[in-house]
Scaffold this motif. Structure first.
Motif, PDB file in Angstrom:
ATOM      1  N   LEU A 116      40.967  -9.948  27.023  1.00 53.90           N
ATOM      2  CA  LEU A 116      39.858  -9.206  27.607  1.00 53.90           C
ATOM      3  C   LEU A 116      39.647  -7.959  26.762  1.00 53.90           C
ATOM      4  CD1 LEU A 116      37.760  -8.601  29.783  1.00 53.90           C
ATOM      5  CD2 LEU A 116      39.574  -7.510  31.108  1.00 53.90           C
ATOM      6  N   ALA A 119      37.820  -3.613  28.236  1.00 51.48           N
ATOM      7  CA  ALA A 119      38.209  -3.691  29.644  1.00 51.48           C
ATOM      8  C   ALA A 119      37.685  -2.525  30.473  1.00 51.48           C
ATOM      9  CB  ALA A 119      39.734  -3.758  29.757  1.00 51.48           C
ATOM     10  N   THR A 122      34.603  -3.349  32.621  1.00 54.59           N
ATOM     11  CA  THR A 122      34.722  -4.511  33.495  1.00 54.59           C
ATOM     12  C   THR A 122      34.522  -4.078  34.939  1.00 54.59           C
ATOM     13  OG1 THR A 122      36.268  -5.491  31.918  1.00 54.59           O
ATOM     14  CG2 THR A 122      36.272  -6.401  34.144  1.00 54.59           C
ATOM     15  N   GLN A 126      34.609  -8.761  38.229  1.00 57.41           N
ATOM     16  CA  GLN A 126      35.131  -9.388  37.017  1.00 57.41           C
ATOM     17  C   GLN A 126      36.659  -9.279  36.975  1.00 57.41           C
ATOM     18  OE1 GLN A 126      32.716  -6.992  34.423  1.00 57.41           O
ATOM     19  NE2 GLN A 126      31.409  -8.731  33.867  1.00 57.41           N
ATOM     20  N   TRP A 127      37.192  -8.141  37.409  1.00 57.24           N
ATOM     21  CA  TRP A 127      38.650  -7.991  37.467  1.00 57.24           C
ATOM     22  C   TRP A 127      39.255  -9.001  38.437  1.00 57.24           C
ATOM     23  CZ3 TRP A 127      41.480  -6.016  33.930  1.00 57.24           C
ATOM     24  CH2 TRP A 127      41.059  -4.922  33.186  1.00 57.24           C
ATOM     25  N   ALA A 163      30.890  -1.166  36.267  1.00 53.97           N
ATOM     26  CA  ALA A 163      32.191  -0.954  35.632  1.00 53.97           C
ATOM     27  C   ALA A 163      32.916   0.189  36.331  1.00 53.97           C
ATOM     28  CB  ALA A 163      32.019  -0.630  34.154  1.00 53.97           C
TER      29      ALA A 163
END
Length: 180
Positions: A116, A119, A122, A126-127, A163
């Motif tokens: 990934l 990061a 993210t 998504q995590w 994010a």
């Protein structure tokens, strides 16, 4: 209608000097009443500004909702998915009993590494997808598989897309614990 200009500066603040020093000495009570009235005018102007801001914000929210609803309806009509749809549907599939087991079975021999990059950009959803993959596929009986996550919180630029750099920090220790 002209009261604001008499009592307030161009910046909208109460004038420091409403009357001359001579007037203030001669009519102290009237001078104090003028100061109090100027403060009332200031608060009235602030209230009017706040009402305008609230009104414009509500109008913006109504327009935004109409645009969003039309966008969602057009996606459904055409059978399309956007990026967020793909992410949320993937998470739902990975969390659905029966289906998720089949997906993980199909993925089991298909890779050795999860990488990934970026990061810090993210989103929490998504995590969660990554967590599902890590928990299911990076197991003690598959020591050759690895997880490699690269990111720099100071470079996060996608908060407008959801994010959350703080999640990156929180999961770092969780993944270390899980994999060791």
């Amino acid at each position: 209608k002209h009261a604001p200009e008499i009592f307030l500066t161009q910046e909208g603040l109460v004038r420091q000097k409403l009357v001359s020093k001579e007037f203030e000495r001669t009519f102290p009570e009237l001078s104090q009443t003028l100061k109090e009235f100027a403060t009332w005018v200031y608060h009235d102007q602030q209230h009017e500004k706040n009402v305008r801001i609230i009104s414009l914000t509500l109008a913006f929210c109504q327009i935004s909702k109409s645009i969003f609803d039309a966008y969602e309806m057009e996606k459904r009509r055409q059978g399309l998915l956007d990026f967020e749809d793909v992410i949320s549907l993937t998470l739902r599939l990975l969390q659905k009993p029966g289906i998720s087991d089949w997906i993980f079975y199909k993925l089991d021999g298909g890779f050795e590494h999860i990488l990934l990059d970026e990061a810090q950009d993210t989103s929490p959803t998504q995590w969660k997808v990554l967590q599902q993959l890590v928990w299911a596929l990076l197991t003690p009986d598959a020591p050759q598989r690895t997880l490699f996550v690269v990111g720099d919180i100071k470079q996060s630029i996608y908060s407008f897309q959801g994010a959350r750099p703080s999640v990156f920090n929180n999961l770092r220790s969780e993944f270390k614990t899980y994999l060791t």
